[in-house]
Design a protein around this motif. Structure first.
Motif, short mmCIF file in Angstrom:
data_model
loop_
_atom_site.label_atom_id
_atom_site.label_comp_id
_atom_site.label_asym_id
_atom_site.label_seq_id
_atom_site.Cartn_x
_atom_site.Cartn_y
_atom_site.Cartn_z
N UNK A 188 54.34 43.78 39.97
CA UNK A 188 55.24 44.45 40.90
C UNK A 188 56.02 43.46 41.76
N UNK A 189 55.42 42.31 42.06
CA UNK A 189 56.06 41.36 42.98
C UNK A 189 56.80 40.24 42.25
N UNK A 190 56.26 39.73 41.16
CA UNK A 190 56.84 38.58 40.45
C UNK A 190 57.66 39.09 39.27
N UNK A 191 58.87 39.47 39.52
CA UNK A 191 59.69 40.10 38.50
C UNK A 191 60.44 39.10 37.62
N UNK A 192 60.33 37.82 37.91
CA UNK A 192 61.02 36.80 37.12
C UNK A 192 60.10 36.16 36.07
N UNK A 193 58.95 36.72 35.83
CA UNK A 193 58.02 36.16 34.87
C UNK A 193 58.62 36.15 33.46
N UNK A 209 58.98 43.23 34.60
CA UNK A 209 59.34 41.88 34.18
C UNK A 209 60.22 41.97 32.93
N UNK A 210 61.49 42.19 33.13
CA UNK A 210 62.40 42.43 32.02
C UNK A 210 62.73 41.17 31.24
N UNK A 211 62.42 40.00 31.79
CA UNK A 211 62.69 38.73 31.10
C UNK A 211 61.46 38.16 30.41
N UNK A 212 60.41 38.95 30.28
CA UNK A 212 59.17 38.47 29.65
C UNK A 212 59.40 38.19 28.17
#
Length: 520
Positions: free
Chosen positions: A347-352, A374-377
């Motif tokens: 929820x907090x680290x969305x740049x993973x 995390x859309x960039x996972x």
């Protein structure tokens, strides 16, 4: 018959006499002038000029060619002529030496020839006496442009030798690695004090700090950006150095003794610009992870086999380190249930972009949040957990739209779960499945038939040859799970080729079968 035989005999004798006569004529003829005339007339075009066309080639161009060669080819080319020998030596910047004691007498001639060395590796042998302090001093005296140095297993080097060396050549040294050496804290203090441009320091298995009293490692020049401390019994003596390195970018502390909670609290209070942190097999608790959460610029975090860390520490990391791009968590503790802490990170680290979870009991709750937020996972690995099964894999396949690489190891997935990868994760390029008992190689063949570009790696068993017919389970194309069919006896290679007839790329790691999309 008699007349024919006599005619044949006369014919043979006649030709024999003609051959003998021709041989006598050739023996009287001198072939040498004719041979010279032939060579002059017909082989003039093959005449090789003694001119060296590389003599007009600029040294810079020749040096560029040498840099493209391997070490062996480069060494052989240096023996072609004197000019190549000189140009190759001037262009050599990297050198590795077996640092035994007898090399000292050759050091002046070595570094007289290679006078532009900027990267040097000294590798000692545990069974042979290594170089001494005097040899290290000579190296520092001759290598005036040295920027990178690696010293490994040189047991005869002491604190005095390190001090003399850095006083001579420490002004240009930017990267230093010391592995399995016998000097101690005095030598390390000399390094950080006299190496004014040192940015990268690696210390592993420094035996000189094991016995006897040792001093704290001072902050020195404060120029270090990357610090690696591994397998040290008194690594906490580096606390002042870490706290005094204001520009520290990467910190790796692995397999060091002592409690690090309080020290991490002090370090993160002074160094908040940390970008990469590796913590492995350290005695820390949630208090240590709460101290790490102060590093708001942290992008890469490894938390490996820390027994006393729980979801509380992971939740603190999620609150403070919102710029995380790469996260590796190895939950070596039964208290590391994982779902709560992983949900907070999602929820907090969305740049993973890369997540590796080992021993984390993740479920669809946390994995759904991870895939949705995390859309960039792009890279995901889940290992050694029974909580991840076909349902969790279906969640990953349905919602991880940017995923390119997936690794599943030691999880409770089956052939039915593998089927969801045929239409999920549109960017998926590579899948590794290891130590999953519910996976068979037939499901891999089915997946390759439906998604040929996918690179698949499995360690499942290929069926052996049996004299009696056995029932093989293969995944069907319809909605049913598996269908039992009696196969005809085939060798394992033939069975694999038949299964991969539809194309694709498949690797069975246990037997290393490989089939490309063209070959199959």
């Amino acid at each position: 018959m008699g007349h024919g035989a006599s005619s044949l005999s006369c014919f043979s004798l006649h030709h024999v006499s003609q051959a003998e006569k021709r041989e006598e004529e050739l023996s009287e003829f001198d072939l040498e002038p004719a041979l010279h005339n032939f060579l002059d007339m017909n082989l003039s075009s093959l005449y090789i000029s003694p001119t060296d066309f590389t003599a007009t080639l600029p040294d810079e161009c020749l040096n560029t060619v040498f840099q493209k060669l391997s070490t062996g080819d480069r060494n052989r080319c240096s023996l072609v002529c004197k000019s190549w020998h000189a140009v190759e030596a001037q262009g050599r910047q990297c050198l590795a030496l077996i640092a035994n004691a007898e090399i000292m007498s050759y050091l002046p001639s070595i570094f007289t020839r290679f006078d532009h060395i900027s990267k040097l590796a000294l590798r000692g042998d545990r069974k042979v006496e290594g170089i001494s302090d005097d040899a290290l001093f000579l190296i520092g005296r001759y290598c005036t442009n040295l920027s990178k140095l690696k010293i490994k297993a040189c047991k005869q080097i002491t604190d005095e030798g390190i001090d003399l060396f850095v006083r001579v050549s420490g002004g240009t040294l930017r990267k230093l690695s010391c592995v399995s050496c016998n000097f101690g804290s005095r030598g390390i203090n000399s390094i950080v004090e006299h190496c004014s441009v040192l940015e990268d320091l690696t210390i592993k298995r420094l035996r000189g700090m094991v016995d006897g009293p040792s001093d704290f490692i001072g902050p020195g020049q404060g120029t270090i950006r990357r610090l690696c401390l591994k397998e040290l019994s008194k690594a906490q003596l580096f606390g002042p150095l870490i706290a005094g390195s204001k520009n520290l970018h990467t910190l790796m502390i692995c397999r060091n003794s002592g409690n690090w909670d309080k020290l991490l609290d002090i370090i993160t209070e002074h160094v908040q610009g940390l970008v990469e942190l590796h913590i492995e097999k350290l005695q820390i608790s949630d208090r240590g992870l709460q101290a790490v959460s102060r590093c708001s610029h942290l992008e890469v975090l490894y938390v490996v086999r820390t027994r006393d860390c729980t979801n509380i520490g992971l939740s603190a990391i999620a609150e403070g380190c919102k710029k995380l791009r790469k996260l590796h968590v190895d939950g070596w503790s039964p208290d590391f249930t994982g779902d709560e802490g992983l949900a907070a990170l999602a929820m907090k680290c969305r740049e993973l972009q890369e997540v590796v979870l080992i021993g984390i009991n993740a479920t669809t709750v946390s994995l759904d949040l991870l895939a949705s937020n995390c859309l960039n996972l792009e890279r995901l690995a889940i290992c050694n957990t029974e909580s991840v099964g076909d349902v969790e894999l279906s969640c990953i396949a349905a919602k991880c739209g940017a995923l390119r690489k997936l690794c599943i190891r030691g999880c409770a997935i089956s052939d039915q779960g593998m089927r969801v990868l045929a239409h999920g994760c549109p960017q998926l390029m590579k899948v590794k499945v290891k130590k999953c008992k519910g996976i068979t190689w037939q499901s891999a063949a089915w997946l390759q038939r439906h998604r040929p570009p996918l690179v698949l790696s499995l360690d499942c068993e290929v069926p052996e040859i049996s004299s009696t017919p056995r029932v093989a389970e293969v995944v069907s194309d319809d909605a049913s799970n598996v269908t039992s069919i009696p196969p005809t006896p085939r060798s394992p290679l033939a069975a694999m080729k038949l299964a991969l007839a539809a194309g694709g790329s498949f690797v069975a790691c246990n037997r290393r079968w490989r089939a490309s999309s063209q070959g199959s």
